[in-house]
Design a protein around this motif. Structure first.
Motif, PDB file in Angstrom:
ATOM      1  N   ASP A  70       0.935  -1.459   0.160  1.00 50.43           N
ATOM      2  CA  ASP A  70      -0.219  -0.155   0.117  1.00 50.43           C
ATOM      3  C   ASP A  70       0.785   1.762   0.063  1.00 50.43           C
ATOM      4  O   ASP A  70       2.425   1.252   0.069  1.00 50.43           O
ATOM      5  CB  ASP A  70      -1.616  -0.207   1.231  1.00 50.43           C
ATOM      6  N   GLY A 128       1.305   3.257   2.436  1.00 49.84           N
ATOM      7  CA  GLY A 128       1.701   3.502   3.928  1.00 49.84           C
ATOM      8  C   GLY A 128       3.287   4.011   3.833  1.00 49.84           C
ATOM      9  O   GLY A 128       3.617   5.022   4.605  1.00 49.84           O
ATOM     10  N   GLU A 136       0.554  12.171  -0.539  1.00 47.08           N
ATOM     11  CA  GLU A 136       0.426  11.637   0.534  1.00 47.08           C
ATOM     12  C   GLU A 136      -0.606  10.991   0.710  1.00 47.08           C
ATOM     13  O   GLU A 136      -0.794  10.094  -0.605  1.00 47.08           O
ATOM     14  CB  GLU A 136      -1.398  13.078   1.108  1.00 47.08           C
ATOM     15  N   THR A 137      -0.592   9.842   1.838  1.00 46.32           N
ATOM     16  CA  THR A 137      -1.267   8.819   0.986  1.00 46.32           C
ATOM     17  C   THR A 137      -2.799   8.960   2.173  1.00 46.32           C
ATOM     18  O   THR A 137      -2.953   9.478   3.492  1.00 46.32           O
ATOM     19  CB  THR A 137      -1.023   7.601   2.862  1.00 46.32           C
ATOM     20  N   VAL A 144      -6.227   7.860   3.469  1.00 45.38           N
ATOM     21  CA  VAL A 144      -6.531   7.052   4.550  1.00 45.38           C
ATOM     22  C   VAL A 144      -7.960   6.914   4.198  1.00 45.38           C
ATOM     23  O   VAL A 144      -9.039   8.321   4.992  1.00 45.38           O
ATOM     24  CB  VAL A 144      -6.049   7.396   6.149  1.00 45.38           C
ATOM     25  N   GLU A 185      -4.658   2.304   3.892  1.00 45.23           N
ATOM     26  CA  GLU A 185      -3.221   3.473   3.060  1.00 45.23           C
ATOM     27  C   GLU A 185      -3.911   3.318   2.020  1.00 45.23           C
ATOM     28  O   GLU A 185      -3.088   2.778   1.347  1.00 45.23           O
ATOM     29  CB  GLU A 185      -2.287   3.707   4.305  1.00 45.23           C
ATOM     30  N   THR A 186      -3.869   4.121   0.614  1.00 40.53           N
ATOM     31  CA  THR A 186      -3.848   4.167  -1.030  1.00 40.53           C
ATOM     32  C   THR A 186      -3.550   5.591  -0.867  1.00 40.53           C
ATOM     33  O   THR A 186      -3.371   6.577  -0.692  1.00 40.53           O
ATOM     34  CB  THR A 186      -5.610   4.068  -0.404  1.00 40.53           C
ATOM     35  N   LYS A 208     -10.466  -0.788   1.778  1.00 38.64           N
ATOM     36  CA  LYS A 208      -9.487  -0.669   1.544  1.00 38.64           C
ATOM     37  C   LYS A 208      -8.973  -1.797  -0.260  1.00 38.64           C
ATOM     38  O   LYS A 208      -8.002  -1.687  -0.553  1.00 38.64           O
ATOM     39  CB  LYS A 208      -7.882  -1.053   2.369  1.00 38.64           C
TER      40      LYS A 208
END
Length: 394
Positions: A74, A76, A85-86, A88, A94-95, A112
């Motif tokens: 992922d 993260g 950015e990750t 959430v 965490e995508t 997810k």
């Protein structure tokens, strides 16, 4: 039931038998695949989200899937400098930041599983292999990896999606699934996904999948160049796909003569060559697509009933008018460590933008390096950072 025998469609050409918005008796799931050509970073995520907005405005329920061909499980652990950015999700996933765009544009809550990565996929396949689930067979990209991709897509697309912010909402099944394939067609890492999508199209029938390619029409010495898009379409065809719609990213609106030229050399109707030119706000992109009848083109290909007066995206038109009409400015400092570009804090920037519209203000923001406010910073760095803060309203 999905049309799985002989690639036949579950709908006839009769408009009366086409899938209607909100129909209790749905036919096959409809898929819209958004691919990229020439280069990454062309805005496939915004284009895919904007197409989904139009379909939602037609009364259909839409879900989205993002495919990231990288080997990370992922996003993260990925550097914000490299990947932004990750984002959430509500379930802790965490995508990729594009899922943030999907949720903001469509007002939906994803999971997810709506983000497929090569790492996540291979991890699941290897776990099955170690448990002996393949019964001693040689595990290969075709058919095992491609089958796993197709199964994942069909499972997630048929899962209930939460629309709106009601915590008690158990979700509803979508009518249409928009799939964004990250990277560009022709990349080595994306080849299993392209093959899986090609097989999925054969399995469900061509009437149930619509292929969009996002390409670049660069401006060189004041002239729009179509050759890169022609080569990108050639690459997509070599992978077994024929684009139904070509979205041309360009600085200025695509000239009609270039639209006709691309239609001729790419064997796509000229009206299906869409200009996705630069606009002042990303929230104007759905309006750009609506003006070029994208929803009508998609519904016709997928044999879906489009009610008169649809798509209705009046709220987006009101938002854009409000954005254009605001003159009073508000300046906000964003203090952070990853300030090279804005993608590392994209959700914060978007949230500030939404709040500014609500407060009838035009947002300006300044980036302040958090390390320049530390004791270890030089006196010059601290003074400059403090000066930036003092110039802002908040």
């Amino acid at each position: 039931k999905r049309a799985s025998e002989g690639g036949s469609s579950s709908h006839s050409g009769d408009p009366a038998k086409r899938a209607r918005p909100g129909s209790a008796c749905r036919g096959a799931m409809k898929y819209i695949v958004v691919t990229g050509g020439i280069a990454s970073g062309l805005g496939k995520g915004i284009t895919a989200s904007s197409i989904a907005v139009l379909l939602q405005g037609c009364g259909w329920k839409v879900t989205m899937i993002k495919i990231d061909p990288y080997l990370n499980v992922d996003a993260g652990t990925m550097s914000p400098f490299e990947h932004g950015e990750t984002f959430v999700l509500d379930d802790g996933g965490e995508t990729d930041l594009d899922l943030g765009n999907y949720e903001r544009f469509l007002n939906i809550s994803l999971t997810k599983d709506n983000n497929i990565t090569t790492g996540k996929l291979y991890q699941a396949i290897i776990e099955k292999e170690r448990k002996g689930d393949f019964l001693g067979k040689t595990v290969q990209v075709v058919p095992h990896v491609t089958d796993a991709i197709m199964d994942w897509i069909e499972r997630v697309s048929s899962s209930p999606v939460k629309f709106g912010l009601d915590p008690d909402d158990c979700g509803k099944e979508a009518d249409i699934c928009v799939i964004e394939l990250g990277g560009t067609v022709g990349d080595i890492e994306s080849m299993p996904f392209v093959e899986a999508l090609r097989q999925l199209q054969y399995r469900i029938g061509r009437d149930n999948m619509f292929v969009v390619q996002v390409t670049l029409v660069p401006m060189i010495q004041g002239e729009q160049k179509t050759k890169p898009t022609q080569h990108a379409v050639k690459e997509l065809r070599s992978a077994g796909f024929t684009p139904d719609l070509i979205c041309c990213r360009c600085d200025m609106e695509l000239l009609d003569e270039n639209r006709q030229k691309l239609g001729l050399f790419c064997q796509v109707p000229a009206q299906n060559i869409i200009s996705v030119h630069n606009v002042s706000e990303i929230y104007k992109v759905p309006l750009v697509l609506q003006k070029q009848n994208v929803a009508e083109i998609i519904s016709d290909k997928l044999q879906m009933y489009l009610p008169k007066g649809m798509p209705n995206i009046d709220e987006w038109e009101q938002l854009c008018r409000k954005l254009d009409g605001v003159e009073q400015k508000v300046c906000i400092a964003i203090v952070g460590k990853y300030n090279r570009g804005t993608d590392a804090y994209l959700s914060i920037v978007r949230a500030l933008g939404h709040a500014a519209v609500h407060a009838n203000r035009k947002l300006e923001y300044r980036w302040v390096d958090s390390e320049h406010l530390q004791d270890e910073a030089t006196a010059e760095e601290r003074a400059k950072a403090q000066e930036e803060l003092d110039r802002c309203d908040g």
